[in-house]
Enzyme design. Structure first.
Site, PDB file in Angstrom:
ATOM      1  N   SER A 123       0.796  -1.225   0.000  1.00  0.00           N
ATOM      2  CA  SER A 123       0.000   0.000   0.000  1.00  0.00           C
ATOM      3  C   SER A 123       0.829   1.275   0.000  1.00  0.00           C
ATOM      4  O   SER A 123       0.300   2.364  -0.121  1.00  0.00           O
ATOM      5  CB  SER A 123      -0.974  -0.005   1.171  1.00  0.00           C
ATOM      6  OG  SER A 123      -0.283   0.180   2.361  1.00  0.00           O
TER       7      SER A 123
ATOM      8  N   LYS B 264      -5.837   3.561   9.252  1.00  0.00           N
ATOM      9  CA  LYS B 264      -4.870   4.499   8.677  1.00  0.00           C
ATOM     10  C   LYS B 264      -5.356   5.939   8.785  1.00  0.00           C
ATOM     11  O   LYS B 264      -4.585   6.834   9.120  1.00  0.00           O
ATOM     12  CB  LYS B 264      -4.631   4.144   7.204  1.00  0.00           C
ATOM     13  CG  LYS B 264      -3.789   2.904   7.007  1.00  0.00           C
ATOM     14  CD  LYS B 264      -3.696   2.562   5.543  1.00  0.00           C
ATOM     15  CE  LYS B 264      -2.803   1.352   5.318  1.00  0.00           C
ATOM     16  NZ  LYS B 264      -2.819   0.936   3.924  1.00  0.00           N
TER      17      LYS B 264
END
Ligand code: ADP
Length: 767
Positions: free
Chosen positions: A671, A714
């Site tokens: 990611s 996140k």
């Protein structure tokens, strides 16, 4: 090149390397005798030794050897000592198919080249061999004397190899490797491998020995205690014990089959001598059977409204989680379908998985038991050891039922993602059969031997990472994600749940502690770093404990105490973590987003470049996938340099160094792809990326931006670090809805499908 002809000896099953001596005895009738005669008569005792002969693949290398001695024995047999001298190329064989003629060959010499640093290589080998021999008892030290004075690497390796290994295939590899340097490399590699193997074996041996020793020791000690007690007259005599057990069995409520087994065992107990070790095994077994809750069931609370109320009381928020649990319980109540899935709560530590399970148990009026699978690698830890083992005992499932004291408890199986596997057994399969309601009705522990019905147990599982749950298990589970809390959620939890709980536990008045939101937020921000609230709870507990201790020591009586920011340092020490302290926006620094065990966090990525050859240098404990992302990022920019106004020369005449700080934490996953790409782009084109922007998304070689996981974590981490804009994959658009409202209110989200869009965003951003 000089060629000459030699008689040939074919070996079968042994390999002769140069510098070594081969002792052979030939049958008087054997035609090989002729070969030896020929060598002695016409070839000055020289002979070619071929170690592997295969019609399909003719050997190319043989060993030019010399017959050092030969002796005709009284029975006519001939004994010869042949010494290998050097490798030669076999050009061809003569008389191959002529049975009566001795086999001959034409060979040519192999020219050897000078070896650089020959002595250094030998020294290194001697050093490694010495260490190796020291560890391995069955290799003789003599070899050291043989090699210590050898200064020729070619000879050196050939002397060493047969002394260290006696595997034919390996020896052939050494024989067929003509270059001595290559042989040295093989030798070093083999030594390392053998050393590793030895170490692994030794560790295994020690482990097994220790396990044996421990159980045996415990058994012997228990026996001793028993005998001492008997001496002291403290031990009830066998007769007394027998009476007691018989009575217990008579009144014991259990299925008829178990009763039968108990009577059978008690007979065995009766007929065993008090001195036999068996008698204790039987008694322990009877006690186990008597301690299991065969027919004991608690009455469930089926009022789901009431259950929901209780969950709300014990746990803040988690609306969706609670709703799914209630739905699950509702379906379970009415459905006769045995194959309903098992709840698995997945999330980082401290978010309330265990305590929620405790609350579910309490609200349903079920007993609660927990087992952890962390580190379990042997099935028998779950399913028990057979009674034939010294010190055998049931596995964790049966042990937990004994603790539960009912047949329908809530059994929490913790950390199913932390089971380990080895070649001997696979605990996943055992777990699957335990959870499967068709099979678990007849669950049988290896020690208990009798079936115990697990179908009334309510199983709840937990895991930290969904990816680490074994796939076959995942299929059977109803996964409920619990993600981390935002600062404000934590503040609420502290005020409404943690503080009242701590104060109550300490027997204090509710109004005794006065602590402002700012102080709690400071604890959250500067004294904890976690997705959940476990550490926060610990810190709050610590402050209150310290205050109480001071009051008691100094004999002070007050009704209320204020906890201010000023006193925090006194009770909790210096601040441990600093969030929101950002460096200035810099060229070549970009914020990625990570999902770690502490929850989400920003992941600054630094890129530098300097004169070089277009190489990529990576530091900061990056995993394989992340390293690949970095290569993809660089390749993508190289092949699209025109679009991004990159000076191509800069890319190929410089080395690029990517560093992701906080090297102690291992980072992996795809990611960071777009953040890595942007960081390289920023460094090379000198475009500054604002430090309030963070990116998360996988990149492909074509620049497509692909979906990522852990978005909620996140973004919570990003908010905590003061991020204002997050660029993320378009495919994650659907997940935005589920983000906490503080995140949605304070962060702007830009979704992209392709890296080119990111470039546009960055170009237009206000600086
Ligand atoms: P986990 O099992 O996820 O590691 P725990 O259940 O052990 O976490 O939770 C740690 C502590 O945090 C417990 O004391 C629990 O009561 C508290 N806690 C966690 N989440 C919440 C919540 N949503 N509301 C109230 N307390 C919570």
């Amino acid at each position: 090149m000089k060629k000459y002809n030699l008689p040939v000896i074919l070996l079968n099953g042994i390999v002769l390397l140069p510098q070594n001596i081969l002792k052979l005895e030939f049958d008087a009738k054997n035609s090989d005798n002729n070969v030896i005669d020929m060598a002695l008569l016409f070839h000055d005792n020289y002979i070619l030794v071929v170690s592997e002969y295969n019609q399909k693949r003719m050997p190319k290398i043989g060993v030019l050897s010399k017959i050092e001695s030969h002796l005709v024995l009284p029975n006519g047999n001939m004994r010869v000592d042949i010494k290998g001298l050097r490798r030669v190329n076999i050009v061809e064989f003569l008389n191959l198919n002529k049975v009566k003629e001795p086999l001959e060959s034409i060979v040519s010499e192999i020219t050897s080249e000078k070896i650089e640093n020959e002595q250094l290589i030998i020294n290194k080998l001697v050093k490694e061999i010495k260490i190796y021999i020291k560890n391995i008892s069955y290799i003789s030290n003599d070899i050291i004397n043989m090699i210590e004075k050898e200064t020729n690497l070619d000879k050196f390796t050939d002397i060493v190899v047969p002394n260290l290994f006696n595997n034919k295939k390996k020896m052939l590899d050494y024989l067929n490797t003509v270059d001595p340097i290559k042989r040295s490399e093989m030798l070093l590699k083999d030594i390392y491998i053998e050393k590793e193997m030895f170490q692994i074996e030794r560790n295994l041996d020690m482990k097994i020995k220790k396990e044996m020793d421990d159980t045996q020791k415990e058994f012997l000690l228990r026996e001793k205690i028993r005998m001492l007690k008997e001496e002291l007259g403290e031990y009830s005599s066998k007769d007394n014990e027998l009476e007691k057990l018989k009575k217990q069995i008579e009144n014991f409520s259990c299925p008829p089959k178990i009763k039968e087994r108990l009577y059978f065992e008690i007979k065995r107990y009766e007929s065993s001598s008090i001195a036999s070790p068996e008698i204790n095994v039987i008694r322990d077994y009877i006690e186990w059977l008597l301690n299991l809750p065969w027919n004991i069931y608690t009455e469930d609370n089926n009022d789901l409204n009431n259950v929901k109320e209780k969950l709300d009381k014990s746990h803040y928020g988690l609306e969706e989680v609670k709703e799914r649990i209630i739905e699950y319980l509702a379906v379970k109540q009415i459905s006769k379908n045995d194959a309903s899935p098992i709840i698995c709560l997945v999330g980082p530590p401290g978010v309330g998985k265990t305590s929620l399970a405790v609350s579910i148990a309490k609200s349903l009026n079920k007993n609660f038991v927990k087992i952890s699978l962390n580190g379990i690698k042997d099935e028998s830890e779950i399913l028990g050891h057979r009674k034939t083992y010294v010190g055998a005992s049931p596995g964790r499932i049966i042990s937990s039922l004994k603790k539960a004291k009912s047949s329908n408890p809530l059994l929490l199986i913790d950390e199913i993602d932390k089971m380990s596997y080895d070649y001997r057994s696979n605990p996943t399969n055992s777990l699957l059969s335990i959870l499967d309601s068709k099979q678990n009705k007849y669950f049988s522990d290896n020690y208990i031997e009798e079936e115990f019905d697990l179908s009334h147990v309510l199983f709840v599982l937990t895991a930290n990472y969904i990816e680490d749950i074994p796939e076959p298990l995942k299929d059977r589970l109803e996964i409920i994600n619990i993600s981390g809390y935002t600062e404000f959620e934590k503040l609420d939890i502290a005020n409404k749940y943690l503080l009242p709980k701590i104060i109550n536990e300490k027997g204090l008045n509710n109004k005794f502690i006065n602590i402002s939101d700012n102080v709690i937020l400071k604890i959250i921000r500067n004294y904890t770093k976690e997705a959940g609230v476990r550490e926060l709870q610990r810190q709050l507990d610590k402050i209150i404990r310290k205050i109480i201790t001071q009051l008691v020591i100094n004999n002070i009586k007050i009704n209320k105490i204020n906890i201010t920011e000023k006193v925090l340092e006194k009770y909790l020490g210096k601040e441990k973590y600093k969030f929101n302290i950002k460096t200035k926006s810099q060229v070549g620094v970009v914020n990625g987003l990570a999902y770690t065990i502490y929850g989400g966090d920003t992941l600054p990525i630094e890129v530098n470049y300097f004169k070089g050859k277009g190489n990529l240098l990576l530091t900061g404990s990056l995993g394989e996938v992340m390293k690949e992302s970095a290569s993809i990022a660089l390749s993508y920019l190289k092949s699209n340099y025109k679009i991004y106004n990159i000076d191509y020369e800069k890319l190929i005449n410089n080395d690029i160094h990517i560093h992701v700080p906080e090297g102690a934490i291992k980072k992996d996953g795809p990611s960071a792809g777009i953040a890595l790409t942007l960081a390289i782009l920023s460094a090379i084109t000198q475009i500054k990326i604002p430090n309030t922007i963070a990116l998360t998304g996988e990149i492909t070689l074509r620049g497509h931006v692909l979906a990522i996981g852990g978005l909620k974590e996140k973004t919570i981490g990003a908010l905590r670090s003061g991020i204002k804009t997050i660029i993320l994959p378009y495919e994650n658009l659907k997940d935005l809805e589920e983000l906490p409202h503080e995140v949605k209110e304070n962060i702007k989200f830009i979704t992209v499908k392709d890296f080119k869009e990111i470039y546009q965003v960055i170009k237009n951003v206000e600086r």
